[in-house]
Design an enzyme around this catalytic site. Structure first.
Site, PDB file in Angstrom:
ATOM      1  N   CYS A  51       1.143   4.663   1.696  1.00 46.31           N
ATOM      2  CA  CYS A  51      -0.186   4.575   1.085  1.00 46.31           C
ATOM      3  C   CYS A  51      -1.162   3.648   1.803  1.00 46.31           C
ATOM      4  O   CYS A  51      -2.372   3.887   1.788  1.00 46.31           O
ATOM      5  CB  CYS A  51      -0.064   4.096  -0.369  1.00 46.31           C
ATOM      6  SG  CYS A  51       1.204   4.923  -1.345  1.00 46.31           S
ATOM      7  N   CYS A  54      -4.220   4.619   4.303  1.00 49.41           N
ATOM      8  CA  CYS A  54      -5.478   5.172   3.797  1.00 49.41           C
ATOM      9  C   CYS A  54      -6.167   4.258   2.786  1.00 49.41           C
ATOM     10  O   CYS A  54      -7.398   4.225   2.714  1.00 49.41           O
ATOM     11  CB  CYS A  54      -5.240   6.536   3.152  1.00 49.41           C
ATOM     12  SG  CYS A  54      -4.853   7.848   4.322  1.00 49.41           S
ATOM     13  N   HIS A  55      -5.376   3.533   1.995  1.00 52.90           N
ATOM     14  CA  HIS A  55      -5.961   2.762   0.903  1.00 52.90           C
ATOM     15  C   HIS A  55      -6.038   1.261   1.198  1.00 52.90           C
ATOM     16  O   HIS A  55      -6.602   0.515   0.389  1.00 52.90           O
ATOM     17  CB  HIS A  55      -5.162   2.990  -0.385  1.00 52.90           C
ATOM     18  CG  HIS A  55      -5.158   4.415  -0.825  1.00 52.90           C
ATOM     19  ND1 HIS A  55      -6.240   5.007  -1.442  1.00 52.90           N
ATOM     20  CD2 HIS A  55      -4.209   5.384  -0.717  1.00 52.90           C
ATOM     21  CE1 HIS A  55      -5.953   6.275  -1.707  1.00 52.90           C
ATOM     22  NE2 HIS A  55      -4.732   6.528  -1.272  1.00 52.90           N
ATOM     23  N   MET A  92      -6.064  14.036  -0.283  1.00 53.68           N
ATOM     24  CA  MET A  92      -4.771  13.371  -0.407  1.00 53.68           C
ATOM     25  C   MET A  92      -3.680  14.419  -0.567  1.00 53.68           C
ATOM     26  O   MET A  92      -3.778  15.311  -1.407  1.00 53.68           O
ATOM     27  CB  MET A  92      -4.775  12.436  -1.611  1.00 53.68           C
ATOM     28  CG  MET A  92      -3.415  11.807  -1.909  1.00 53.68           C
ATOM     29  SD  MET A  92      -3.511  10.680  -3.308  1.00 53.68           S
ATOM     30  CE  MET A  92      -1.795  10.676  -3.843  1.00 53.68           C
ATOM     31  N   HIS A 328     -11.237   5.782  14.264  1.00 54.11           N
ATOM     32  CA  HIS A 328      -9.827   6.191  14.157  1.00 54.11           C
ATOM     33  C   HIS A 328      -9.214   6.365  15.545  1.00 54.11           C
ATOM     34  O   HIS A 328      -8.811   5.399  16.162  1.00 54.11           O
ATOM     35  CB  HIS A 328      -9.720   7.462  13.328  1.00 54.11           C
ATOM     36  CG  HIS A 328      -8.351   7.715  12.799  1.00 54.11           C
ATOM     37  ND1 HIS A 328      -7.733   6.859  11.912  1.00 54.11           N
ATOM     38  CD2 HIS A 328      -7.456   8.710  13.024  1.00 54.11           C
ATOM     39  CE1 HIS A 328      -6.534   7.309  11.619  1.00 54.11           C
ATOM     40  NE2 HIS A 328      -6.329   8.435  12.287  1.00 54.11           N
ATOM     41  N   HIS A 370     -10.733  14.600  13.705  1.00 54.26           N
ATOM     42  CA  HIS A 370      -9.487  13.916  14.074  1.00 54.26           C
ATOM     43  C   HIS A 370      -8.964  14.550  15.365  1.00 54.26           C
ATOM     44  O   HIS A 370      -8.171  15.495  15.322  1.00 54.26           O
ATOM     45  CB  HIS A 370      -8.454  14.026  12.953  1.00 54.26           C
ATOM     46  CG  HIS A 370      -7.244  13.159  13.174  1.00 54.26           C
ATOM     47  ND1 HIS A 370      -6.277  13.450  14.103  1.00 54.26           N
ATOM     48  CD2 HIS A 370      -6.847  12.003  12.586  1.00 54.26           C
ATOM     49  CE1 HIS A 370      -5.331  12.520  14.082  1.00 54.26           C
ATOM     50  NE2 HIS A 370      -5.664  11.624  13.172  1.00 54.26           N
TER      51      HIS A 370
END
Length: 540
Positions: A51, A54-55, A92, A328, A370
């Site tokens: 997790c 992303c969070h 998600m 990214h 991406h």
């Protein structure tokens, strides 16, 4: 070396987390679920592995929304469990095939608790976890095997915490070496002999491909949560320094390339493009620039691309190039001058001239670009172009990247094609008429177990099936890489389902015919793979 659990490793390095894990000194209220002891350690580990990317380590949100108690408590335990199990339309993925019911319950409870900030990490603490297994003077002076090591594929075995070294000529697994957990990428020395990997657990490792079998020669932990690494290739500093970037603490560390001794640490906390202070400003991606003694440090949440001059690390010169959040992955054009990186949740590609150290363009390519390692090729209409797939839609967008020869096309969309689903990676080779792209992020196996192959001249797309594993394997086709000759394409089958991790394999295709040539089995969660020759020559 015996590997500690993630939480146990953190416990040995800082009191704040130790207090949190023991349940002492937390700010958790008494009117919502709590975890203690083994359950809390297990939830910490699951959150970190699945997790945090992303969070955020502190659960304040990044490319995903925040998971703070004031948000999650309103949703409640049952609804949180359902969201984790089934995923969301916002991107998600579902975890019902990856986590069991007890683990989903643990995470739903965990994200209703107050987050605890892990400790910082000093160079002294890094040196406490630095080991040289083989001294530089004791390394072999020539290859100790007769294999064509320049056609090795250095392959991430994600959940095993290993790198698989695979012989591209014979398709044999030469060795599996222990590295950090969930390595994201591997970077090469200038001659391709040494490979450096960064685990999500902050473990930086150095692998020697000349040894028989290849093995790790040194390692150091530079963070608790990390993602990328790069090696100096320029001039008199060639193969002198390695840089590693942290998610937590948010910093980068420059180490000695021979021994991995940490030499310098620099925080990346700062202000984003709107002038807002970002405490968890994570280092997303790192690159060496071919034309200058500099590293590119891409600070995810601030939208800042730092061009860091390593010619004098005691007096660092840093150009801060403002772009967009959230930075990214990126890649260079074929000349090695222009850097092309995704600011993915801003839906832009950003372009930097590394000679002038300035941004030269930004382009909205589609929903959440991406490119991964990216692809450069010649288009019959636009000349030299590059492209990206997208996390948010089934689309590949190509843009012109030759400002000298085709200035009217530079950093502008050339064309866009629709695929059957969102993807993570695309790849090509100068000897190939094709661009291969995956569809990993689509939820259905009849899409995500297939890849798309585009003809460079006609732009026609052809679907190619990679695998047909049942739903319980939760398997996807992902990440393409060419062999040294450019006539084979290797595609990973990443099996993520509970009890099926070792069903992973690599499928080798003939690039010209798109027909399967071989399957390399017995690989636990293979993802990225890097051909030694192509990467050291910057081909693709």
């Amino acid at each position: 070396m015996k590997r500690k659990s993630i939480t146990a490793g953190l416990l040995s390095l800082g009191l704040p987390l130790a207090m949190a894990v023991s349940g002492i000194g937390t700010a958790a209220a008494q009117d919502h679920p709590e975890l203690t002891g083994d359950d809390l350690e297990r939830a910490n580990t699951i959150y970190f592995q699945r997790c945090a990317g992303c969070h955020g380590t502190l659960r304040r949100g990044a490319t995903g929304p925040d998971l703070l108690p004031e948000t999650s408590k309103d949703l409640g335990q049952r609804r949180l469990e359902r969201i984790i199990a089934l995923g969301t339309e916002g991107g998600m993925n579902n975890f019902d095939g990856i986590l069991d019911e007890e683990e989903i319950t643990l995470i739903a409870t965990y994200i209703q608790m107050e987050p605890v900030e892990p400790p910082e990490m000093s160079i002294a603490e890094m040196k406490d976890r630095w080991t040289v297994f083989v001294q530089p003077e004791d390394l072999p002076t020539e290859p100790q095997h007769d294999r064509n090591w320049e056609n090795f594929f250095v392959t991430i075995l994600r959940d095993a915490g290993q790198m698989g070294i695979i012989d591209g000529d014979t398709k044999e697994v030469v060795s599996k070496v222990d590295t950090g957990y969930a390595v994201h990428v591997a970077k090469e020395s200038s001659d391709g002999r040494f490979w450096y990997t960064m685990g999500r657990d902050g473990r930086l490792s150095k692998i020697d491909l000349w040894m028989d079998p290849p093995q790790v020669t040194a390692e150091v932990w530079i963070a608790y949560d990390a993602r990328d690494v790069a090696v100096s290739h320029y001039g008199e500093w060639q193969d002198k320094y390695v840089i590693g970037g942290g998610y937590w603490p948010p910093h980068f560390v420059i180490t000695d390339a021979d021994t991995l001794e940490p030499l310098k640490v620099v925080s990346t906390r700062g202000y984003n493009t709107d002038g807002e202070y970002v405490h968890e400003a994570r280092v997303a991606a790192l690159y060496n620039t071919p034309g200058a003694p500099t590293f590119l440090v891409n600070v995810k949440e601030t939208g800042q691309i730092w061009q860091v001059d390593y010619s004098d690390i005691d007096n660092l010169r840093v150009e801060m190039i403002e772009s967009k959040e959230f930075l990214h992955d990126g890649f260079f054009d074929r000349t090695g001058r222009y850097f092309q990186i995704a600011a993915n949740f801003s839906h832009h590609m950003v372009f930097v001239d590394t000679h002038t150290r300035k941004r030269v363009g930004m382009l909205n390519t589609g929903e959440i670009p991406h490119p991964g390692p990216g692809a450069n090729w010649d288009d019959p209409e636009c000349g030299p172009v590059a492209g990206t797939v997208h996390l948010g839609e089934g689309r590949m967008t190509a843009w012109g990247n030759d400002p000298e020869g085709h200035p009217d096309r530079a950093w502008q969309t050339c064309f866009s094609v629709e695929t059957d689903g969102p993807g993570l990676f695309l790849r090509t080779h100068p000897n190939s008429p094709h661009v291969w792209m995956d569809q990993t992020m689509h939820p259905e196996p009849d899409v995500n177990q297939w890849v798309m192959v585009m003809n460079k001249q006609t732009r026609e797309l052809t679907p190619v099936q990679v695998t047909d594993l049942p739903a319980e394997y939760d398997a996807v086709a992902t990440h393409m890489e060419y062999n040294q000759a450019g006539d084979e394409v290797w595609v990973s089958v990443w099996a993520r389902g509970r009890g099926h991790l070792e069903a992973g394999e690599i499928v080798v295709f003939d690039d010209k015919t798109k027909e399967e040539k071989a399957r390399i089995k017995g690989l636990e969660t293979p993802t990225g793979k890097f051909n030694v020759y192509n990467r050291k020559k910057h081909i693709g």
